[in-house]
Scaffold this motif. Structure first.
Motif, mmCIF file in Angstrom:
data_model
loop_
_atom_site.group_PDB
_atom_site.id
_atom_site.type_symbol
_atom_site.label_atom_id
_atom_site.label_comp_id
_atom_site.label_asym_id
_atom_site.label_seq_id
_atom_site.Cartn_x
_atom_site.Cartn_y
_atom_site.Cartn_z
ATOM 1 N N TRP A 277 -7.506 24.340 0.653
ATOM 2 C CA TRP A 277 -5.852 23.766 1.100
ATOM 3 C C TRP A 277 -5.948 22.953 2.089
ATOM 4 C CZ3 TRP A 277 -3.644 25.683 5.228
ATOM 5 C CH2 TRP A 277 -4.450 26.848 6.127
ATOM 6 N N SER B 271 -7.794 18.597 6.347
ATOM 7 C CA SER B 271 -6.517 17.746 6.657
ATOM 8 C C SER B 271 -6.320 16.820 5.456
ATOM 9 C CB SER B 271 -6.570 17.102 7.952
ATOM 10 O OG SER B 271 -7.534 16.253 8.068
ATOM 11 N N TRP B 272 -5.061 16.519 5.386
ATOM 12 C CA TRP B 272 -4.646 15.768 4.002
ATOM 13 C C TRP B 272 -5.293 14.468 3.886
ATOM 14 C CZ3 TRP B 272 -2.906 15.728 -0.630
ATOM 15 C CH2 TRP B 272 -2.459 14.612 -1.149
ATOM 16 N N GLY B 273 -5.597 13.768 5.029
ATOM 17 C CA GLY B 273 -6.339 12.356 5.231
ATOM 18 C C GLY B 273 -7.603 12.435 4.449
ATOM 19 N N GLN B 274 -8.129 13.457 4.611
ATOM 20 C CA GLN B 274 -9.841 13.630 3.844
ATOM 21 C C GLN B 274 -9.387 14.369 2.718
ATOM 22 O OE1 GLN B 274 -11.889 11.789 5.181
ATOM 23 N NE2 GLN B 274 -13.503 13.188 4.916
ATOM 24 N N GLN C 101 -10.449 24.466 4.295
ATOM 25 C CA GLN C 101 -9.322 23.619 4.332
ATOM 26 C C GLN C 101 -9.807 22.126 4.814
ATOM 27 O OE1 GLN C 101 -6.916 24.797 7.684
ATOM 28 N NE2 GLN C 101 -8.484 25.672 8.913
ATOM 29 N N PHE D 162 -10.030 15.171 -3.396
ATOM 30 C CA PHE D 162 -9.709 16.243 -4.362
ATOM 31 C C PHE D 162 -10.073 15.670 -5.721
ATOM 32 C CE2 PHE D 162 -5.281 14.229 -4.008
ATOM 33 C CZ PHE D 162 -5.079 13.957 -5.419
ATOM 34 N N PRO E 147 -3.564 21.878 5.633
ATOM 35 C CA PRO E 147 -2.728 22.680 6.524
ATOM 36 C C PRO E 147 -1.541 21.677 7.033
ATOM 37 C CG PRO E 147 -4.489 21.951 7.757
ATOM 38 C CD PRO E 147 -4.721 21.610 6.075
ATOM 39 N N ASP E 148 -1.592 20.485 6.419
ATOM 40 C CA ASP E 148 -0.612 19.490 7.059
ATOM 41 C C ASP E 148 0.246 18.877 6.039
ATOM 42 O OD1 ASP E 148 -2.852 18.406 5.979
ATOM 43 O OD2 ASP E 148 -3.220 16.861 7.845
ATOM 44 N N ARG E 149 0.440 19.100 4.904
ATOM 45 C CA ARG E 149 1.246 18.628 3.965
ATOM 46 C C ARG E 149 2.499 19.047 3.373
ATOM 47 N NH1 ARG E 149 1.428 13.325 2.739
ATOM 48 N NH2 ARG E 149 2.108 12.977 0.479
ATOM 49 N N SER F 32 -7.097 14.051 0.550
ATOM 50 C CA SER F 32 -6.566 13.197 -0.600
ATOM 51 C C SER F 32 -7.792 12.363 -0.902
ATOM 52 C CB SER F 32 -5.345 12.230 0.273
ATOM 53 O OG SER F 32 -5.916 11.538 1.174
ATOM 54 N N THR F 33 -8.618 11.978 -0.120
ATOM 55 C CA THR F 33 -9.719 11.150 -0.695
ATOM 56 C C THR F 33 -10.765 12.206 -1.554
ATOM 57 O OG1 THR F 33 -10.947 11.668 1.366
ATOM 58 C CG2 THR F 33 -9.546 9.737 1.178
ATOM 59 N N GLU G 235 0.674 -1.127 0.045
ATOM 60 C CA GLU G 235 0.029 -0.001 0.067
ATOM 61 C C GLU G 235 0.945 1.300 0.013
ATOM 62 O OE1 GLU G 235 -0.124 -2.372 2.337
ATOM 63 O OE2 GLU G 235 -0.452 -1.721 4.311
ATOM 64 N N SER G 236 2.167 1.126 0.531
ATOM 65 C CA SER G 236 2.683 2.267 0.491
ATOM 66 C C SER G 236 3.907 2.273 -0.488
ATOM 67 C CB SER G 236 3.131 2.905 1.845
ATOM 68 O OG SER G 236 3.732 1.663 2.514
ATOM 69 N N GLY G 237 3.832 1.256 -1.504
ATOM 70 C CA GLY G 237 4.974 1.070 -2.400
ATOM 71 C C GLY G 237 4.987 1.814 -3.595
#
Lengths: 538, 340, 374, 343
Positions: free
Chosen positions: A382, A416-419, A414, A424, A384-386, A421-422, A145-147
């Protein structure tokens, strides 16, 4: 044994038994290339002229197994621990053989490489064509998953035709394959790595210049010299200590206190400004290398208000990148006027050519000509955490610029990146910020994923001419033709403005007096070759 | 007649309060001879406990003490705190009302005895301490095997006996027992009374026995002092006082006591007086069934009536009673106001 | 043996009119201040002054602050300098973003007060509701709630707040209400405990039984009893919790899980941004928000402890009131004739006790209430 | 008769330990519920946007997040029993590994802070309680409140500025200098212990120097709280019946205060100490962050930032277990030192 040798070196450095390194050491073999065989008296034979380099960072390393990493910090360790078939030499932009003797296209979808002979992993096993096959196949089998296995998507199969020849069969023509083979995703791993699981980080090893001595991602990673390394890279130190910091300010304090010799990624804008101004008094210098990290704003082309090109162009016409670079980033970023950053072949400041200086009147004209009612209102998102705390400040600035023109009504949102990223890519945001680190220093990496009809942003941009250019960029093995296509694509981007690039960021490191070689390794490839660095603090 | 062990003269103890000084003890005089037991009775809130503590100088911060407490030729009221502290224990003892909380729960019984004895007789060997403590405890009916136990391992009655033992191990010549049996059941109460009686006989200890239980007074005391609103209104030999109470308050108090012959419950109407602004003249006059005109006007003189000493105008020197002073007092509905 | 008899508030009193109710409320508020003294009063008054100042700052932030909390240019459109030193235009200087530090601190007070008030309201509401339910219903509902609350109480407050803030921000973004809810999670158990205990003891009160026997609605009586009981302990808990909540909020902001910078000015976030500045010798961006936190938390803590000192009988100190003791009147004095030898005039000069005996319980010790730990 | 104490103590301990189990279960359930109300599943949250929906679904299935919530709950609880808290998503570490590697740092920090807090807070609390309502008491209390009111990161910042940057006396961050860290082999993962085991006194001293500022910062925060508790307990003890009784026996004031008041004031303090473990760990999160101390707290922040729910859930679970266990231990200690505790 390895560990003990390493510790002896560290102890010497800490005790202050300081001999300034004779920096340089071109293609010289490590002094103790055969030290491993000598066994017990390795301590005695330890070269005292080269001491471990202490490098502090705020990065987070995940996995050193290339099958489990797709992030810059982990890749960077992989680049220093493994060899790849090809590599982009420092200061250059074209792939050159690394573990390979040579590589060539057999036809549009077949690529063949011959390995150098006598390459050894640090455990003494031989590096053969089988290793390459194993490396690629397990990447694709594990699909971690992170490869970074997606990079290898066009490789349909790999086979070792003999001990030293490996052949790649592609599903479709892919001119970027040589670049892909330079990435850490294509690192060559030993056969002992499991085919269906990750190698534990502390047991990772390769045929590159360094071996992992100890591995604690939360505090310290120790790299020692791979005595079996026989590649071309010079070895200017006897090992590397990666010291991790959570906060940029802590990293800055550490380099000021002399706890680390190099601070690389990331220092805050304020820290850099302070070090540039006062660092010399504290024995710290700021080193800047060309960087290719970019940040950009995506406009949702698929629907109102950005389905109207004039609205997008008006934004491109208003945004003042200089103000952002100066007021928000205080010169630590460079305004970026096109999709391909400076330092990468194919860079054209196309937005500057198209729009010139920021000009509210011109923007007003563009909107008036298209019959767009103002103010145009939209949401601008945007996270804030990336990409650092300054991103928020930057969007505050952009909001002000757009609203001061009287043509736009911006609502900043704004997530957070977790949300973020799902969502955008699901088209729900009017406009949003993203950043990009290249996988490899080829312009295609800045065009193909963004502007092809099938792009990862899913923002509704589609242009037949662009798709055709991308086809050329992707498949044409003639480098000049590709660059020309890239430049054309760049101009189309400026004209249509579906994405507005904002800045590119240089790589900035702080080093203590006496440390050399950092500047050389800070090139657009975004790889920090530890072996280049040498020197001990006074 | 032997010299008194302790002689208290015009002792006053006042506390500060928001509304003014609280006259908890307001001019009390009594003597105690060796081996004599004086019962101190009265309603709750009349100043009994304060008097008991005032004699030993154990008063809260901010209390004011005046008068004399003469002990062995010294006035304890003016003596230094250090000097009183040295007297407390070997000379002056105090037995408390609530045995359950008076022993330090973290110290063994043995520790508490050792501490007490060491403080006052530093030269004592561990052996001696043990010997003496166990002896006293045994006298109190506590088996020596329990010497090293913790307080919580004993029942309330046993703890009270331990407290008494702790007070007596130094053989004080004067002990204030502040309602030592109130918190205990009747059987234990009898035991304790018995122990205190033995003490008096065996060691000639004088005892100020504070209680509201007149039965105990009758049984255990030689003399009795009746306290009301910070004053001793009547004192004298127990038999005399109980047989022929001279003060209306004493009378009322005795009537309120439940005995086998009681047919109905009697109580004294009204509440104990406010000690901040006590009633003028005789403090009992608002509740007194035989109040006269003089009572609210003037403070009653102390008069000797037989063996008793009484503070009441009924016996008061006639020459001091003004014209018409003996007329019954006409009162407004003062009791109702009091209760409201 | 209590010596002060005060009229007991009882049902027979005249009905309270609206205006008297206000007066009574004001009296209620003033009581701790009137009753306190010494160190307690010093703490209470100092704390109150600090808190009131902060409250005023929060309420009048738009008037006090010279600029908006995210304003980077003056009215003339001239951009503020980044990291301007404190001076005439920016009395506390400017931040790395070019914000005016003074204005951020002032607006931060508004944020802090808003969040804490919200959090207190939420946690009071939830705590009271759940406490009542647990206390009234009893049985397994009570047991489950108590267990859950105890478990929440056992988790580190900051950790709990972080996790809740983090989870909520995924849903609703990082606004003041998110922060308030995160903090709420931390303090609900405390109010729950107080209310539940009061409810349980209310149920056991004999006069509730009596009222029931007389046909009165027990709920009404219980409610009154509860109210008086809970109201007594709430001011102390609430002020101390508010102090803690400010710290939690700042902690959240410092770690980046609090209120997002574009939403409001928040001291913890500002401090976080100022960490780099401090290292670069720029002291003003961190000092002022830090001091603001310290002052507000100190104010609230001083106030809470001062209140505790006057309202909690277990540690309350009686004020030492100087007493003047007049000479005894002749009648009161024991007659010389009846007095043995040693009575001499002047012997009964009043003596203050207290040097040695600092025991401040009431005379007749046994009757004083023994409260639990504060 | 003398067996009564031992017997009741034993009964108490058994009851207390038995109570421990449901207590833990409730906490674990809360943690589980808390983490499950989060939007999305751990895989999506950590990797969304980097993977296609099909891949995400596959990963979800592989990680078991497509099963019913009860099955997941059962897995979670039974995993804890086996001491298996899953593997982090972002860097594939077993969560228990986080505790093995980073627990030592937190333990060092919190225990030394606790010692500092006890050394400062308890004596000051005793003094303040003894001299209550004097100027000294007021001063001590203001000091106590000040240390509590200053957020650890603010105090830490000031310390770093003064002692590290301006005076240069002490290092400002990390557990030890990188080169020193590198040369001490990790046996116990507690750096100071490792340095001693390696017989490396220079490394030990280096570690101590690095420990001073963070431990002091966290210790001061706690010392104010301790002071407050001890002071109030002492005041209550000083007005207790047995103290008056001791005075009535003529026990000297010094003995009254030391033997009776101080000792007895400290017993309830030990009880409350259990609750302070939570405060200590909460403060440790911020302290670790401020001083770049690679303990559990900074790991929590790191995994929160990368949205690794598995790691976050695991860390919270273990912290909760640590708190509950600590309070169990403190109750047991309390039962031993206070003879009254019995059920």
């Amino acid at each position: 044994m390895r560990t003990r040798r390493f510790r002896a070196a560290a102890a010497l450095a800490a005790a202050g038994a300081l001999v300034l390194a004779a920096c340089g050491g071109d293609d010289e073999e490590p002094a103790d290339a055969n030290g491993a065989a000598n066994g017990d008296d390795a301590d005695v034979e330890e070269p005292t002229s080269e001491l471990p380099i202490v490098l502090g960072t705020t990065d987070t390393v995940t996995n050193v197994d290339p099958a489990g990493a797709y992030d810059k910090p982990s890749w960077n360790i992989a680049y220093n621990v493994y060899q790849r078939l090809l590599a982009v030499p420092l200061g250059e932009t074209d792939p050159q053989p690394d573990a390979a003797e040579s590589c060539d296209w057999v036809d549009d979808t077949t690529y063949s490489c011959t390995l150098k002979s006598g390459l050894l992993f640090s455990d003494g096993s031989e590096l053969t064509a089988e290793n390459v096959v194993h490396s690629i196949e397990r990447q694709k089998a594990i699909e971690h998953e992170s490869g970074g296995w997606e990079l290898l998507a066009t490789i349909e199969s790999v086979e070792a035709t003999d001990e030293s020849t490996v052949v790649f069969n592609l599903s479709t023509a892919d001119a970027t394959l040589p670049y892909i083979l330079t990435t850490a995703a294509a690192s060559i791993v030993p056969m002992s790595y499991p085919a269906d699981a990750l190698q534990p980080n502390d047991q990772a090893f390769g045929s590159g210049p360094y071996t992992i001595e100890s591995f604690d991602v939360t505090q310290q990673i120790q790299l020692g010299i791979n005595a079996n390394y026989s590649g071309d890279r010079p070895l200017n130190n006897s090992g590397v200590l990666l010291q991790f910091y959570q906060q940029e300010s802590a990293l800055k304090q550490a380099i000021e206190e002399g706890e680390v010799m190099i601070a690389y990624r990331s220092l805050s804008v304020t820290d850099i400004a302070d070090l540039e101004e006062n660092g010399a008094d504290r024995g710290v210098n700021v080193v800047v290398g060309e960087g290719t990290e970019i940040n950009y704003m995506v406009l949702q082309v698929s629907r109102e208000p950005f389905d109207e090109p004039a609205v997008r162009q008006a934004i491109a016409q208003i945004i003042d990148r200089d103000a952002i670079a100066e007021s928000v980033y205080r010169g630590t970023v460079t305004p970026l006027y096109g999709p391909v950053p400076e330092g990468v072949a194919g860079h054209v400041p196309s937005f500057q050519e198209q729009y010139g200086e920021p000009d509210v009147a011109a923007a007003e004209q563009i909107l008036a000509d298209a019959g767009v009612e103002t103010p145009v209102s939209f949401d601008l998102w945007w996270m804030p955490d990336r990409y650092g705390a300054e991103i928020g400040d930057m969007y505050g600035e952009i909001e002000r610029q757009l609203e001061d023109s009287g043509l736009f009504d911006v609502t900043l949102e704004q997530l957070s990146w977790g949300q973020y990223s799902t969502v955008f890519s699901d088209g729900s945001m009017d406009a949003f910020d993203l950043g990009w680190f290249p996988d490899f220093p080829d312009a295609s990496n800045y065009i193909v994923p963004f502007f092809h009809t099938e792009n990862f942003l899913n923002y509704g941009y589609s242009n037949d001419e662009m798709d055709q250019l991308i086809e050329v960029i992707r498949t044409d093995t003639d480098q000049d033709a590709r660059v020309a296509a890239i430049e054309d694509a760049t101009r189309i981007v400026a004209e249509e403005a579906p994405i507005i690039q904002l800045w590119q960021r240089d790589q900035i490191a702080a080093v203590r007096d006496g440390v050399t070689g950092v500047e050389e390794t800070l090139d657009p490839s975004f790889i920090f070759y530890y072996n280049m660095v040498s020197g001990v603090e006074e | 007649m032997t010299e008194p062990v302790i002689s208290v003269r015009d002792l006053r103890v006042w506390y500060g309060s928001e509304r003014g000084p609280v006259r908890a003890v307001d001019g009390v005089t009594f003597d105690l001879r060796p081996g004599e037991t004086l019962g101190l009775v009265g309603e709750s809130g009349c100043g009994k406990s304060t008097l008991g503590r005032g004699v030993l100088g154990l008063l809260p911060r901010g209390a004011k003490l005046a008068g004399e407490v003469n002990y062995e030729g010294r006035n304890l009221v003016t003596a230094s705190p250090k000097a009183i502290q040295r007297l407390r224990g070997p000379d002056l003892g105090l037995i408390f009302q609530e045995p359950l909380t008076r022993l330090n729960p973290l110290l063994r019984i043995s520790d508490q005895f050792e501490e007490t004895l060491r403080t006052h007789e530093p030269g004592l060997s561990k052996q001696d301490i043990r010997h003496r403590s166990i002896e006293v405890l045994r006298a109190m009916g506590i088996p020596p095997t329990r010497y090293r136990a913790y307080p919580h391992e004993f029942s309330g009655g046993m703890r009270q006996r331990i407290m008494i033992a702790l007070a007596l191990v130094l053989r004080p010549s004067f002990v204030v027992a502040d309602e030592p049996t109130t918190a205990l059941d009747v059987l234990v109460e009898a035991q304790i009374i018995g122990i205190l009686g033995d003490l008096r006989r065996n060691f000639d200890t004088s005892l100020l026995f504070i209680t509201h239980n007149l039965g105990i007074v009758a049984e255990a005391c030689d003399r009795v002092a009746v306290m009301y609103a910070g004053r001793i209104v009547e004192q004298g030999p127990v038999t005399e006082v109980f047989a022929r109470p001279q003060h209306p308050y004493t009378r009322e108090l005795l009537r309120s006591t439940i005995s086998l012959s009681t047919t109905g419950l009697h109580y004294i109407p009204g509440a104990p007086p406010d000690l901040i602004e006590p009633p003028s003249g005789c403090r009992f006059h608002p509740r007194c069934p035989s109040a006269m005109r003089v009572c609210p006007e003037q403070f009653p003189e102390q008069v000797e009536v037989g063996p008793q000493r009484v503070e009441c105008w009924l016996h008061g020197p006639d020459e001091l009673v003004p014209e018409g002073g003996r007329e019954p007092l006409v009162r407004e509905e003062i009791t109702v106001a009091d209760e409201a | 043996m209590a010596t002060v008899t005060q009229p007991m508030p009882g049902p027979g009193r005249t009905p309270v009119k609206g205006s008297t109710r206000v007066v009574r409320l004001l009296r209620g508020i003033a009581r701790p201040y009137r009753n306190s003294h010494g160190v307690g009063r010093f703490m209470l008054v100092t704390g109150t002054v600090l808190v009131v100042l902060m409250l005023l700052t929060a309420v009048f932030a738009p008037l006090i602050a010279t600029f908006g909390f995210s304003q980077v240019a003056g009215a003339d459109g001239q951009r503020f300098m980044n990291h301007a030193e404190p001076g005439a235009e920016h009395i506390f200087g400017t931040t790395t973003q070019g914000f005016d530090v003074f204005s951020r601190v002032v607006w931060g007070a508004r944020t802090a007060v808003t969040v804490v008030l919200l959090a207190l309201a939420f946690s009071l509401f939830l705590g009271v509701l759940l406490g009542l339910i647990a206390g009234f219903v009893g049985r397994w509902v009570d047991r489950v709630l108590v267990m859950v609350m105890d478990a929440l109480f056992a988790l580190p407050a900051l950790l709990l707040a972080i996790v809740v803030a983090f989870l909520l921000s995924e849903y609703v973004g990082g606004g003041a209400s998110t922060a308030a809810l995160a903090i709420t999670a931390v303090y609900v158990p405390q109010y729950f405990r107080v209310v539940r205990a009061a409810t349980v003891s209310a149920k056991e009160q004999t006069y509730v039984e009596a009222a029931r026997a007389m046909g009165a609605r027990p709920a009404t009586i219980m409610f009154r009893y509860l109210l008086t009981n809970v109201i007594q302990s709430v001011p102390v808990i609430a002020t101390l919790n508010a102090a803690d909540a400010i710290l939690t909020l700042a902690g959240l902001g410092f770690l980046g899980y609090g209120i997002q910078p574009t939403e409001a000015a928040e001291w913890g976030y500002d401090l976080q941004r100022a960490v780099s500045d401090t290292g670069a010798g720029i002291w003003w961006t961190g000092l002022y928000p830090g001091l603001a936190i310290v002052l507000l938390v100190m104010g609230l803590t001083l106030m809470g402890e001062g209140l505790n000192e006057t309202m909690n009988p277990a540690i309350r100190v009686r004020r030492l009131i100087p007493i003047s003791m007049p000479e005894l009147t002749a009648a009161q004095r024991t007659k010389a004739a009846q007095v043995p030898e040693r009575d001499r005039p002047g012997q009964d000069r009043p003596v203050d006790t207290g040097g040695e005996d600092r025991n401040s319980r009431e005379p007749g010790s046994g009757e004083t209430g023994k409260g639990g730990a504060a | 008769m003398s067996t009564r104490t031992a017997g009741s103590l034993r009964t108490y301990l058994i009851t207390r330990v038995v109570l421990f189990v449901p207590q833990v279960l409730v906490i674990l359930t809360i943690v589980f519920v808390l983490m499950r109300v989060a939007p999305g599943d751990p895989v999506t949250v950590a990797l969304g946007g980097q993977r296609s929906p099909e891949q995400l679904a596959q990963l979800r299935a592989a990680a078991g997040y497509d099963r019913s919530i009860f099955v997941q709950y059962w897995e979670y609880i039974s995993g804890i029993v086996r001491f298996d808290l899953g593997t982090t998503i972002v860097d594939s570490r077993p969560v228990t590994q986080i505790f093995k590697v980073n627990g030592g740092a937190t333990l060092t920090l919190t225990s030394s802070a606790l010692v500092i807090a006890l050394l400062i807070g308890v004596p000051l609390g005793l003094i303040a309680g003894r001299v209550r309502d004097t100027g000294l008491d007021a001063g001590l209390r203001v000091f106590g409140i000040l240390t509590y009111a200053a957020p650890v990161f603010f105090l830490g910042l000031i310390f770093q500025l003064v002692f590290a940057r301006n005076l240069g006396w002490l290092p400002s961050s990390s557990q030890a200098s990188p080169l020193v860290l590198a040369r001490v082999p990790s046996e116990t993962n507690i750096f100071l212990v490792d340095a001693l085991l390696a017989g490396d006194s220079a490394a030990f001293w280096n570690g101590v120097q690095h420990l001073i500022l963070p431990a002091l910062t966290l210790g001061l925060l706690l010392s104010g709280v301790f002071m407050r508790i001890v002071r109030i307990n002492l005041i209550q003890t000083l007005r207790s019946d047995y103290v008056e009784a001791a005075r009535a026996r003529g026990v000297s004031e010094g003995n009254v205060v030391i033997r009776h008041a101080f000792r007895n004031a400290l017993v309830p303090f030990v009880t409350i100490l259990g609750l302070q473990v939570a405060l200590l760990l909460g403060g440790a999160i911020l302290t670790e962050q401020t001083f770049n101390w690679n303990g559990i707290g900074s790991q929590l922040v790191r995994y929160l930032d990368s949205r690794d729910y598995v790691a976050v859930q695991g860390i919270i679970t273990l912290v909760a277990l640590a708190v509950v266990t600590a309070s169990l231990l403190i109750d047991i200690i309390n039962a031993i030192i206070d003879p009254r505790v019995r059920y």
